[in-house]
Design a protein around this motif. Structure first.
Motif, PDB file in Angstrom:
ATOM      1  N   ASN A  52       0.825  -1.208   0.000  1.00  0.00           N
ATOM      2  CA  ASN A  52       0.000   0.000   0.000  1.00  0.00           C
ATOM      3  C   ASN A  52       0.859   1.258   0.000  1.00  0.00           C
ATOM      4  N   PRO A  53       0.357   2.356  -0.548  1.00  0.00           N
ATOM      5  CA  PRO A  53       0.999   3.648  -0.299  1.00  0.00           C
ATOM      6  C   PRO A  53       0.995   3.915   1.207  1.00  0.00           C
ATOM      7  N   LYS A  54       2.070   4.444   1.731  1.00  0.00           N
ATOM      8  CA  LYS A  54       2.217   4.560   3.181  1.00  0.00           C
ATOM      9  C   LYS A  54       1.112   5.390   3.843  1.00  0.00           C
ATOM     10  N   GLU A  55       0.515   6.326   3.074  1.00  0.00           N
ATOM     11  CA  GLU A  55      -0.550   7.139   3.647  1.00  0.00           C
ATOM     12  C   GLU A  55      -1.792   6.320   3.979  1.00  0.00           C
ATOM     13  N   THR A  56      -1.950   5.170   3.320  1.00  0.00           N
ATOM     14  CA  THR A  56      -3.100   4.304   3.593  1.00  0.00           C
ATOM     15  C   THR A  56      -2.735   3.174   4.543  1.00  0.00           C
ATOM     16  N   PHE A  57      -1.515   3.189   5.053  1.00  0.00           N
ATOM     17  CA  PHE A  57      -1.059   2.136   5.958  1.00  0.00           C
ATOM     18  C   PHE A  57      -0.305   2.796   7.112  1.00  0.00           C
ATOM     19  N   GLN A  58      -1.055   3.501   7.939  1.00  0.00           N
ATOM     20  CA  GLN A  58      -0.442   4.149   9.085  1.00  0.00           C
ATOM     21  C   GLN A  58      -1.468   4.261  10.208  1.00  0.00           C
ATOM     22  N   PHE A  59      -0.972   4.389  11.436  1.00  0.00           N
ATOM     23  CA  PHE A  59      -1.853   4.605  12.577  1.00  0.00           C
ATOM     24  C   PHE A  59      -2.434   6.018  12.479  1.00  0.00           C
ATOM     25  N   SER A  60      -3.711   6.151  12.802  1.00  0.00           N
ATOM     26  CA  SER A  60      -4.379   7.441  12.642  1.00  0.00           C
ATOM     27  C   SER A  60      -3.786   8.525  13.533  1.00  0.00           C
ATOM     28  N   ASP A  61      -3.168   8.110  14.626  1.00  0.00           N
ATOM     29  CA  ASP A  61      -2.603   9.093  15.552  1.00  0.00           C
ATOM     30  C   ASP A  61      -1.069   9.083  15.552  1.00  0.00           C
ATOM     31  N   PHE A  62      -0.479   8.478  14.521  1.00  0.00           N
ATOM     32  CA  PHE A  62       0.985   8.411  14.468  1.00  0.00           C
ATOM     33  C   PHE A  62       1.421   8.298  13.008  1.00  0.00           C
ATOM     34  N   PRO A  63       1.526   9.410  12.296  1.00  0.00           N
ATOM     35  CA  PRO A  63       1.886   9.376  10.873  1.00  0.00           C
ATOM     36  C   PRO A  63       3.342   8.981  10.661  1.00  0.00           C
ATOM     37  N   TRP A  64       3.640   8.589   9.430  1.00  0.00           N
ATOM     38  CA  TRP A  64       5.013   8.280   9.067  1.00  0.00           C
ATOM     39  C   TRP A  64       5.887   9.533   9.202  1.00  0.00           C
ATOM     40  N   ASP A  65       7.170   9.313   9.446  1.00  0.00           N
ATOM     41  CA  ASP A  65       8.120  10.422   9.512  1.00  0.00           C
ATOM     42  C   ASP A  65       8.157  11.139   8.159  1.00  0.00           C
ATOM     43  N   SER A  66       8.100  12.442   8.185  1.00  0.00           N
ATOM     44  CA  SER A  66       8.054  13.231   6.946  1.00  0.00           C
ATOM     45  C   SER A  66       9.329  13.097   6.121  1.00  0.00           C
ATOM     46  N   SER A  67      10.400  12.632   6.740  1.00  0.00           N
ATOM     47  CA  SER A  67      11.665  12.474   6.012  1.00  0.00           C
ATOM     48  C   SER A  67      11.658  11.247   5.104  1.00  0.00           C
ATOM     49  N   LEU A  68      10.691  10.344   5.301  1.00  0.00           N
ATOM     50  CA  LEU A  68      10.609   9.136   4.478  1.00  0.00           C
ATOM     51  C   LEU A  68       9.951   9.481   3.151  1.00  0.00           C
ATOM     52  N   LYS A  69      10.676   9.345   2.066  1.00  0.00           N
ATOM     53  CA  LYS A  69      10.185   9.771   0.752  1.00  0.00           C
ATOM     54  C   LYS A  69       9.536   8.645  -0.042  1.00  0.00           C
ATOM     55  N   GLU A  70       9.870   7.396   0.243  1.00  0.00           N
ATOM     56  CA  GLU A  70       9.331   6.280  -0.523  1.00  0.00           C
ATOM     57  C   GLU A  70       7.816   6.172  -0.340  1.00  0.00           C
ATOM     58  N   ASP A  71       7.107   5.900  -1.436  1.00  0.00           N
ATOM     59  CA  ASP A  71       5.657   5.688  -1.342  1.00  0.00           C
ATOM     60  C   ASP A  71       5.335   4.357  -0.677  1.00  0.00           C
ATOM     61  N   CYS A  72       6.119   3.329  -0.997  1.00  0.00           N
ATOM     62  CA  CYS A  72       5.916   1.993  -0.429  1.00  0.00           C
ATOM     63  C   CYS A  72       7.182   1.596   0.327  1.00  0.00           C
ATOM     64  N   PRO A  73       7.239   1.842   1.626  1.00  0.00           N
ATOM     65  CA  PRO A  73       8.453   1.584   2.405  1.00  0.00           C
ATOM     66  C   PRO A  73       8.849   0.105   2.414  1.00  0.00           C
ATOM     67  N   SER A  74      10.125  -0.134   2.677  1.00  0.00           N
ATOM     68  CA  SER A  74      10.640  -1.497   2.790  1.00  0.00           C
ATOM     69  C   SER A  74      10.201  -2.106   4.117  1.00  0.00           C
ATOM     70  N   SER A  75      10.412  -3.409   4.245  1.00  0.00           N
ATOM     71  CA  SER A  75      10.042  -4.088   5.489  1.00  0.00           C
ATOM     72  C   SER A  75      10.822  -3.535   6.675  1.00  0.00           C
ATOM     73  N   GLN A  76      12.082  -3.181   6.464  1.00  0.00           N
ATOM     74  CA  GLN A  76      12.874  -2.620   7.561  1.00  0.00           C
ATOM     75  C   GLN A  76      12.357  -1.240   7.955  1.00  0.00           C
ATOM     76  N   GLN A  77      11.968  -0.440   6.977  1.00  0.00           N
ATOM     77  CA  GLN A  77      11.405   0.877   7.287  1.00  0.00           C
ATOM     78  C   GLN A  77      10.086   0.744   8.037  1.00  0.00           C
ATOM     79  N   LEU A  78       9.296  -0.271   7.684  1.00  0.00           N
ATOM     80  CA  LEU A  78       8.053  -0.499   8.410  1.00  0.00           C
ATOM     81  C   LEU A  78       8.339  -0.924   9.845  1.00  0.00           C
TER      82      LEU A  78
END
Length: 404
Positions: A52-78
């Motif tokens: 999924n694009p990371k915006e559709t796969f995140q906790f509603s009260d804890f967004p991804w770090d803005s420094s992460l540029k990839e649309d689909c992060p790697s397993s380690q980034q997740l």
């Protein structure tokens, strides 16, 4: 009455459950068999990414770090994201790592009539109203010792994509026992260190059995390692719709399916007359959207050329979570010949490898990897000690929707 809460599993669901239980004032204990959080995301192959694009796969009260540029992060980034979430909400102190739950039993004085009269708790009655106690047998995977914990409320967050691999069965003399090579499930392959996995497949003739995400990822990894010298063969029975990303002809797939309006297009068990009427009236739209996506994918990918056009609708696949996002350069690998695709309704083992579609010449193979899924119902059933709960998992013939 004590109000002890136990949570089994520290994957995404377990972390979320622990966070909310802490928020309402309880002090839960989380049992995790592994030595870290993340569940199945701790055991993926090196190239696995979020579909999924990371915006559709995140906790509603804890967004991804803005420094992460990839649309689909790697397993380690997740995993890094999940660890940040757990640290932020102070979840880690409640987790007991290397603690594998062996079984769960409900202990109540007298008869089992209370258990037999239960329905699944739906949140509209007291969660601590029963008379018995859950007894949770936990094994310390380091010391190999066991201990029984007690709780009044248990939350299972064990997932269905791990633990009990689905291995095809073969007649006597046609199974892996006659094969001189190595056979394993994708679960075991994914659990290997990246270096060990790379060495395992290097210069090997690999056959991957399956047609969904794990099969595609592993085949691509083998093709990257061995090229056309030792092509990887995918043996698949049923083709499924595959995506490159969530952009369908300039339209985000989420706008077509992954929203609340799209839920109105689908009939559901037990739905009201009004919802049934709406879904019926919108059926032409449902059909049209599915056909639009199918046409786009058939034009974009050489599905017909390689026999990969599914016999069912895109709607059926996405409704059952059986669509997959392609690994990078998948069809380039197919075109160059480092990935071969064989359609087969049946196959068996022989000394040299596999006999596919009863062809006279065997597919000579060094390593066979089953990417054939998991037995989620068996995993859930096995955790309960009581046959009463095991039967609940099995369901009855008149169940509206089975648990699995």
């Amino acid at each position: 009455m004590e109000k002890r809460v136990a949570i089994v599993g520290a994957g995404i669901s377990g972390l979320l459950a622990c966070k909310y239980v802490l928020q309402i004032g309880f002090n839960p204990i989380v049992f995790e068999a592994d030595d870290g959080i993340g569940g199945v995301w701790r055991h993926t192959i090196e190239t696995t990414k979020l579909q999924n694009p990371k915006e559709t796969f995140q906790f509603s009260d804890f967004p991804w770090d803005s420094s992460l540029k990839e649309d689909c992060p790697s397993s380690q980034q997740l995993l890094d994201y999940l660890n940040s979430y757990a640290q932020h909400f102070s979840i880690i102190p409640n987790i007991r790592f290397n603690s594998k739950v062996i079984d769960i039993d409900y202990v109540v004085g007298g008869s089992n009539e209370e258990m037999k009269s239960w329905e699944l708790w739906s949140g509209n009655s007291s969660p601590f109203g029963s008379k018995g106690t859950w007894h949770i047998t936990v094994e310390d995977t380091k010391k190999l010792s066991t201990e029984v914990y007690k709780a009044e409320f248990v939350i299972l967050c064990i997932g269905k994509y791990s633990g009990f691999p689905n291995i095809p069965e073969f007649p006597p003399g046609k199974g892996s026992e006659v094969f001189t090579g190595k056979v394993m499930h994708s679960m075991d392959y994914s659990a290997l260190d990246n270096e060990v996995a790379a060495e395992l497949i290097r210069n090997k003739r690999v056959a991957v059995v399956g047609s969904e995400k794990s099969a595609l990822d592993i085949a691509t990894e083998c093709a990257n390692a061995n090229g056309v010298t030792h092509p990887c063969t995918i043996i698949q029975r049923t083709a499924h719709w595959i995506l490159q990303d969530f952009n369908i002809g300039g339209i985000n797939l989420g706008h077509l399916y992954l929203n609340r309006f799209a839920e109105l297009l689908v009939h559901k068990p037990g739905e009201s007359f009004l919802l049934s009427l709406v879904a019926t009236l919108l059926s032409p739209l449902r059909w049209g959207i599915s056909k639009y996506v199918e046409t786009y994918l058939k034009l974009k990918f050489p599905l017909k050329k390689y026999g990969l056009v599914p016999n069912h609708s895109f709607l059926q696949d996405i409704s059952s979570c059986q669509t997959a996002v392609l690994p990078e350069f998948f069809f380039e690998k197919v075109k160059e010949g480092s990935i071969l695709i064989k359609k087969s309704q049946s196959f068996s083992f022989c000394k040299q490898g596999l006999i596919v579609n009863e062809e006279p010449k065997p597919l000579e193979t060094d390593l066979v990897i089953f990417a054939t899924g998991y037995k989620g119902d068996q995993k859930l059933r096995s955790i309960f000690k009581s046959s009463i709960f095991q039967n609940y998992i099995n369901g009855s013939g008149d169940s509206t929707v089975p648990l699995y």
